[in-house]
Design a protein around this motif. Sequence first.
Motif, short mmCIF file in Angstrom:
data_model
loop_
_atom_site.label_atom_id
_atom_site.label_comp_id
_atom_site.label_asym_id
_atom_site.label_seq_id
_atom_site.Cartn_x
_atom_site.Cartn_y
_atom_site.Cartn_z
N ALA A 115 0.78 -1.11 0.22
CA ALA A 115 -0.10 0.03 0.03
C ALA A 115 0.99 1.19 0.01
N GLU A 116 1.95 1.19 0.73
CA GLU A 116 2.82 2.30 0.93
C GLU A 116 3.44 2.47 -0.54
N LYS A 117 3.97 1.53 -1.19
CA LYS A 117 4.70 1.50 -2.57
C LYS A 117 3.74 2.30 -3.77
N ARG A 142 1.61 6.70 -6.79
CA ARG A 142 0.38 7.54 -7.19
C ARG A 142 0.60 9.19 -6.98
N ASN A 143 1.13 9.34 -5.74
CA ASN A 143 1.89 10.65 -5.29
C ASN A 143 3.07 10.80 -5.21
N PRO A 144 4.07 10.86 -6.15
CA PRO A 144 5.28 11.15 -5.89
C PRO A 144 5.94 12.43 -5.91
N GLY A 163 13.07 -2.82 -4.56
CA GLY A 163 13.57 -1.97 -3.34
C GLY A 163 12.33 -2.01 -2.61
N THR A 164 12.72 -1.51 -1.65
CA THR A 164 11.56 -1.57 -0.32
C THR A 164 10.82 -0.05 -0.75
N ALA A 165 9.60 0.26 0.36
CA ALA A 165 8.90 1.24 0.22
C ALA A 165 10.04 2.45 0.57
N ARG A 198 10.42 5.74 -1.86
CA ARG A 198 10.34 7.09 -1.21
C ARG A 198 11.68 7.93 -1.71
N ALA A 199 12.84 7.43 -1.19
CA ALA A 199 14.20 8.25 -1.49
C ALA A 199 14.47 8.28 -2.89
N ALA A 200 13.95 7.50 -3.69
CA ALA A 200 14.16 7.76 -5.07
C ALA A 200 13.19 8.59 -5.65
N ALA A 201 11.86 8.72 -5.31
CA ALA A 201 10.97 9.86 -5.76
C ALA A 201 11.65 11.17 -5.26
N GLN A 202 12.31 11.15 -4.14
CA GLN A 202 12.34 12.81 -3.67
C GLN A 202 14.02 13.01 -4.61
#
Length: 362
Positions: free
Chosen positions: A106-108, A113-115, A132-134, A138-142
């Motif tokens: 769900a977190e992934k 959906r909201n990167p 990769g983990t969530a 998140r780090a990749a999205a940032q």
Amino acid sequence: MLAQKPGRAKLDALRREMEAFDPVASETAALIARFLWGARGEHGSVVYDLIPSRERALQGMLGLTDAEARELSDLVRKTLPKDAPLEMDYAGRAGTRANLASREMAEKLDIIRNPGSTFGGIAAGVIGVLGGTASDMRAAAQAGSLLEVGGGVISARGAANPQVTPRAGAAYGPPRTEAAADKAAVRRPIAGATEVTVTQAEYQAALNQVLPSQFRNQVAQAVDSIGQRAAQRAAANPQFVGAVQSGNWRLAGTLFHSAAAQEARALPASALPPGWTLQAERVIQSGAGGSRADLLLTGPAGELVEFDWKTSGTSALTSAARREMARHAGQITTNIGGTLTTQESRSWMDLVRPLMPGIRWP
């Protein structure tokens, strides 16, 4: 030769019929399991413990030895869901393994959906695909968002600079026409291949089959229709739905086999090619070491075709499954005769999956 003790005979009979996916045996085993094994847990976790006093009571009723009683307990335990104890994941979240996996997924999905930016979404998605983990996503999205911001500044500067010139070696000219693109997309013929022309309706019908290449095989069409109707029948069965939701794939498989047998026996003769007959749950050889075919079709010239329902395509490729099919082939030759031309497996899980969204399938 010593005669079997009554308790051993009952135990062996139950095991044999469970392996043959007999619905009565499966229900009996599930009833015994609920009697012998107690469930405990909290926050969604569950662990099953054997209740010794009940095992002793059942041992006396069935005339089992101590070893046979424990063998029975272990046998019926397979009908219950696997233990799901509380665990803690890399992020410090507590829950069952399935619960943690669901929350992680769900977190992934929330990150995708909201990167925060297009680049961020692409970067996070690629990291997720690579395992990769969530937290990694998140780090990749940032990082992707920062890259997109930087790229926007550079692009603005370039657009405002009148000295920007075309890159050396770049190709210029009129855009490719749709006809030119279509022509470039035409594939060269494959040497030795036979081209089959179908209508749009035939093409759509072929895509509905498990193996689209069999779209003109009436036997395969009939089997696929049995599987699809069995999936609908199973998905409407609350017991099947409960087994799937709890991850009790053995019981779910048994119930699907039962639904498929009912659909096969209701199949009209006109659904098969002329001269062909169909038998569901055909006993090939009875007794210990025997077998039965989920679907056995016989052609007018004595040809035989066997179809076997398996949980998944992967399970059909295991060494145990291949040995099982080889045993079937030998026993068919010995006990039935004819010419066994084909043995195929079908995944019942793939047939049911579209009808039950939201299930975490293995």
